[in-house]
Design an enzyme around this catalytic site. Structure first.
Site, PDB file in Angstrom:
ATOM      1  N   TRP A  96       0.869  -1.113   0.096  1.00  0.00           N
ATOM      2  CA  TRP A  96      -0.121  -0.022  -0.009  1.00  0.00           C
ATOM      3  C   TRP A  96       0.818   1.220   0.017  1.00  0.00           C
ATOM      4  O   TRP A  96       2.057   1.162   0.123  1.00  0.00           O
ATOM      5  CB  TRP A  96      -1.108  -0.065   1.248  1.00  0.00           C
TER       6      TRP A  96
ATOM      7  N   ASN B 154       1.764   3.501   1.892  1.00  0.00           N
ATOM      8  CA  ASN B 154       2.740   4.041   2.984  1.00  0.00           C
ATOM      9  C   ASN B 154       3.304   2.483   3.634  1.00  0.00           C
ATOM     10  O   ASN B 154       3.741   2.413   4.790  1.00  0.00           O
ATOM     11  CB  ASN B 154       1.955   4.658   4.186  1.00  0.00           C
ATOM     12  N   SER B 155       3.840   1.732   2.697  1.00  0.00           N
ATOM     13  CA  SER B 155       4.473   0.378   3.203  1.00  0.00           C
ATOM     14  C   SER B 155       5.494   0.322   3.467  1.00  0.00           C
ATOM     15  O   SER B 155       6.446   0.865   2.952  1.00  0.00           O
ATOM     16  CB  SER B 155       4.442  -0.506   1.740  1.00  0.00           C
ATOM     17  N   ASN B 156       5.662  -0.292   4.800  1.00  0.00           N
ATOM     18  CA  ASN B 156       7.435  -0.323   5.174  1.00  0.00           C
ATOM     19  C   ASN B 156       7.953  -1.164   4.387  1.00  0.00           C
ATOM     20  O   ASN B 156       9.194  -1.016   4.144  1.00  0.00           O
ATOM     21  CB  ASN B 156       7.208  -0.882   6.712  1.00  0.00           C
TER      22      ASN B 156
ATOM     23  N   CYS C 110       7.773  -1.561   1.107  1.00  0.00           N
ATOM     24  CA  CYS C 110       8.425  -1.261  -0.265  1.00  0.00           C
ATOM     25  C   CYS C 110       9.504  -0.216   0.132  1.00  0.00           C
ATOM     26  O   CYS C 110      10.539  -0.105  -0.625  1.00  0.00           O
ATOM     27  CB  CYS C 110       7.154  -0.395  -0.977  1.00  0.00           C
TER      28      CYS C 110
END
Ligand SMILES: *Cc1c(COP(=O)(O)O)cnc(C)c1O
Length: 330
Positions: free
Chosen positions: A73, A75-77, A79
């Protein structure tokens, strides 16, 4: 048993500390709570995903890839960790993010930008077809003479699972007689790795997962599936019963990435107790679960429980507008 690991690239600062937070322990009065500080695996490369990426990136390099393709998503940690780790490893990253391009980049998304990721925003409908889109991106790269390496959300796939097999190994060398390990569950890869590690090491502790969305049934299925996939991929035969996969429902609130006063108050409490900062999406729900289960009397007073802090501080710092609406910040 000595576990034989596949090759990895060194990205995380290991071993991470295993701490016994004094004030939290004084407040709860037992069981003994230890916190495994996987929020300290690095600075911008902190959190649980970096352990998984050590093995995933080694596999990518072995296969001759020059670009990591992954999804998550907005705000993916995961990614963010992938984007920064790709640079450390001399690779590039393409991120397929679920959500609209926001006016301002904050938190993880900002770090994705700083690390020069090729960021592509996907609608919820497109995100449903992310596997297909990842294949298209691979084809696009091939036409440019490059080679992509797809990593599913959360790096929850066979190479990634080795990260938390290693973490279980590490924890068992830091502390004896562990009765339970507690973690938040997002895609299930961290859980699956710990579970396989426990089996390989012949440990008797229970692994408890707190689902941060959906329900326990869904995650027991998912985790069973990924363990079987790992078995096939590695030519292993870890046997288990569904009942051994313990996912405790009821702490997810209204769903993924949705939090409220309870989570924010808990984040403040834990920080004021022992100076440890949880995040609103995963670890606050995991800690809410641990404290809730202690209240229900799940553990003996003198048993030993390890809570894994899986990171997420950039997720907290990107949600200030929402947090300000929930609590008054002077
Ligand atoms: C991704 C993530 C989790 C969940 O881990 P999974 O392996 O996806 O279940 C937990 N905590 C944080 C901070 C994360 O970023």
């Amino acid at each position: 048993m000595k576990i034989k690991y596949p090759e990895k690239v060194k990205l995380a600062r290991l071993p991470t500390p295993l701490e016994k937070p004094e004030n939290l322990n004084r407040r709860t009065g037992g069981p003994e709570i230890y916190i495994k500080r996987d929020d300290l695996t690095g600075c911008a490369t902190s959190g649980n995903k970096i352990r998984k990426l050590e093995f995933a990136i080694a596999d990518a390099k072995k296969k001759g890839a020059d670009t990591l393709i992954t999804c998550g998503w907005l705000n993916s940690n995961h990614c963010r960790a992938t984007s920064i780790a790709s640079r450390k490893a001399g690779l590039r990253a393409i991120l397929l993010l679920r959500g609209e391009k926001p006016e301002h980049y904050r938190g993880n998304l900002f770090l994705d930008f700083i690390s020069g990721a090729d960021i592509r925003f996907l609608t919820p409908e497109e995100y449903e077809r992310r596997d297909e889109i990842m294949e298209d991106v691979q084809k696009e790269l091939l036409e440019e003479g490059r080679k992509g390496y797809p990593i599913p959300a959360g790096a929850t796939f066979p190479p990634g699972l080795w990260g938390y097999i290693g973490a279980m190994d590490e924890i068992s060398r830091q502390l004896n007689d562990i009765d339970a390990v507690f973690i938040p569950v997002g895609t299930g890869g961290t859980y699956a790795g710990l579970f396989i590690g426990k089996k390989m090491l012949g440990l008797t502790c229970d692994i408890y997962g707190i689902n941060v969305e959906d329900d326990s049934e869904y995650f027991v299925d998912e985790i069973s599936r990924v363990i079987e996939e790992w078995n096939g991929f590695e030519g292993m035969n870890i046997t288990f019963k569904r009942e051994e996969i313990k996912i405790i429902d009821g702490y997810q609130g209204e769903g993924y990435s949705i939090f409220g006063r309870e989570e924010i108050s808990l984040i403040r409490e834990i920080c004021m107790d022992d100076g440890i900062i949880l995040d609103p999406v995963y670890t606050s729900k995991g800690m809410k679960g641990l404290l809730g289960e202690i209240k229900k009397g799940r553990f003996d007073k003198n048993s030993r429980v390890v809570f894994i802090h899986t990171g997420g501080i950039f997720g907290l710092l990107s949600r200030l507008d929402e947090i300000e609406k929930i609590v008054e910040i002077e």
